[in-house]
Design an enzyme around this catalytic site. Structure first.
Site, PDB file in Angstrom:
ATOM      1  CB  VAL A 196      -0.924   0.013   1.238  1.00  0.00           C
ATOM      2  CG1 VAL A 196      -1.756   1.270   1.272  1.00  0.00           C
ATOM      3  CG2 VAL A 196      -1.794  -1.219   1.258  1.00  0.00           C
ATOM      4  CG  HIS A 457     -30.132   8.871 -11.671  1.00  0.00           C
ATOM      5  ND1 HIS A 457     -29.254   8.015 -12.317  1.00  0.00           N
ATOM      6  CD2 HIS A 457     -30.570   9.758 -12.602  1.00  0.00           C
ATOM      7  CE1 HIS A 457     -29.171   8.379 -13.593  1.00  0.00           C
ATOM      8  NE2 HIS A 457     -29.961   9.434 -13.791  1.00  0.00           N
TER       9      HIS A 457
END
Ligand code: FAD
Length: 478
Positions: A196, A457
């Site tokens: 990472v 949305h």
């Protein structure tokens, strides 16, 4: 100030400072001992995370991404940059330092607000007394002080692992501390370790103009991640220009005033040499237990140098706890914080609990990578029957509008009960999107639950819903 407390916390990182605040909220008298010295010589709270980890790395990731976006990705929006997009590295680093300082000073404020007593210096156990209380010595500036408490929480964190043949000077050869403060952009940067930290810091310097080569000993890329995620991440990161060599064996490393030369054997066994201006060594982290005086209270560390604890972070000794990077489990700040809260509440007589399967993992590359729960490999290994649903951001209007349409959400659910077992995301906002999956898994939700919940949305979160629907092969927009 009295030197007797209900609770002493050793370490003021995310595990320790959160434990101290929660214990104080619950009415305990609390001392927290922290020794970290910031570059200006002041002792600072916040631990690795705030000083040389999560916060400064994310500040540089954001700045470097802004630079790359402005220089190379505005044209598709119909925006033309007239003139040069130039980097002022000193200003970028100073912005990062200001954010760090704001955050660490914020903890000082929270300590004052919650009446947590901060002792500046190094804490060491000197005895466990006949009444069961622990006695510690704090040595900092001025005379050493003795403090005692019935309950002690060890939250001493971790430090970068160094390799014996590679001395770190944080100038030419750096660990995470030096790599967050290079005073110029190296032309060629080598990174040892494709974990990472290596990928995040490698990405920062690549975006700022370095040619970055990453050498990784393991033959697999991001082996802890779901295979589909590792493949997708590999595709994007290598396309961006990170050169990653897997399966290498590092040999001699020679450092001069000008740079570094790394001899290694590649995956085919061929001898190679990599010359670079600078090198980042990111090969994992080791727990901080040295100089803690554990021998004075009869507590040994395990073969990995960690303190053994049970599911509630209790050590083998009564009223002695250890949390965060110094114990088993993922070395993540939010895991350390949750353990801090849990232990403070255990000390208060409550019955808290952490579901370690629901701790999210995030890698802040671009796109980001995040997951929670089991990977497909793990489920196969466990012989558990599962269903999988996957939905791409390329079919999501919001992602297209943002020009961030890489990646997908993949959901794994039990073949019979439909309980969500794992969620894996590659996306520009994976670190935020994964939170919905964590909540769902904590509440033992089924994929159908997510599929039936109204999502806004247009939003990236619709991809989570579509992936849930795809588990039953009924995604609506694909
Ligand atoms: P630490 O944060 O290490 O704090 C321990 C503190 O204890 C230190 O300040 C130390 O000085 C002090 N201490 C030690 N011994 C003594 C003593 N004897 N007396 C007094 N004080 C003592 N995690 C994430 O979740 N998200 C990320 O994005 C992320 N990014 C990272 C990026 C980098 C470059 C690095 C290096 C780490 C990153 N991490 C990230 C990991 C995260 O920083 C650690 O998991 C987290 O800091 C662990 O918290 P902790 O409280 O256990 O220990």
């Amino acid at each position: 100030m009295s030197n007797q407390f209900d609770v002493i916390v050793i370490g003021g990182g995310p595990g320790g400072y959160i434990a101290a605040i929660r214990a104080a909220q619950l009415g305990k008298s609390v001392a927290c001992v922290e020794k970290w010295k910031s570059p200006n010589g002041e002792v600072a709270l916040g631990g690795t995370c705030l000083n040389v980890g999560c916060i400064p790395s994310k500040a540089l990731l954001a700045s470097s991404e802004t630079l790359e976006h402005t220089a190379h990705h505005l044209a598709e929006h119909g925006i033309e940059v007239k003139g040069e997009v130039a980097l002022d590295l000193a200003k970028m680093l100073s912005r990062k330092d200001t954010i760090v300082s704001k955050m660490t000073k914020g903890i000082e404020f929270l300590f004052r607000k919650n009446k947590v007593n901060w002792f500046k210096g190094h804490a060491k156990f000197t005895a466990r007394k006949s009444d069961g209380t622990y006695q510690l010595e704090v040595s900092g500036e001025g005379a050493a002080q003795t403090i005692t408490a019935q309950h002690v929480i060890i939250a001493t964190g971790s430090k970068a692992r160094h390799l014996p043949q590679i001395p770190v000077d944080n100038r030419i050869v750096a660990d995470n501390e030096g790599a967050l403060s290079f005073d110029s952009v190296p032309k060629k940067l080598a990174v040892i370790g494709a974990g990472v930290i290596g990928l995040e810091l490698g990405s920062v310097w690549r975006r700022l103009g370095a040619q970055v080569t990453v050498l990784e000993a393991s033959s697999g890329f991001l082996a802890a991640a779901d295979e589909g995620v590792s493949k997708e991440a590999w595709k994007h990161l290598t396309k961006q220009g990170l050169e990653i060599h897997l399966g290498v064996k590092i040999g001699a490393v020679t450092t001069t005033q000008q740079g570094v030369s790394i001899a290694y054997t590649d995956k085919d066994g061929k001898a190679q040499t990599l010359a670079a201006d600078r090198l980042i060594v990111s090969v994992g982290r080791v727990p901080n237990t040295d100089g803690l005086g554990l021998e004075n209270i009869g507590l040994a560390v395990n073969e990995r140098g960690m303190i053994d604890v049970d599911d509630h972070c209790h050590t083998k000794l009564p009223n002695l706890y250890a949390i965060g990077d110094v114990v088993r489990g993922p070395m993540l700040a939010h895991k350390a914080e949750d353990e801090g809260v849990m232990v403070a509440e255990v000390i208060d007589g409550q019955k808290p609990h952490i579901d370690y399967n629901c701790i999210p993992w995030v890698i802040y590359t671009s796109p980001e990578i995040a997951w929670v729960g089991k990977t497909e490999q793990q489920l196969k290994q466990e012989g558990r029957a599962y269903k999988a649903g996957q939905f791409p951001f390329a079919a999501n209007g919001r992602a297209l509008g943002m020009a961030k349409a890489e990646g997908f959400v993949k959901m794994l659910a039990d073949a019979t009960t439909d309980e969500i077992l794992g969620v894996h995301i590659v996306a520009s906002a994976a670190s935020d999107l994964i939170a919905e999956a964590v909540v769902a898994m904590e509440f033992k939700a089924a994929s159908e639950d997510i599929g039936r919940i109204c999502h806004p949305h247009p939003s990236l979160s619709e991809v989570m819903r579509e992936a849930a629907l795809a588990v039953e092969k009924r995604a609506l927009n694909m």
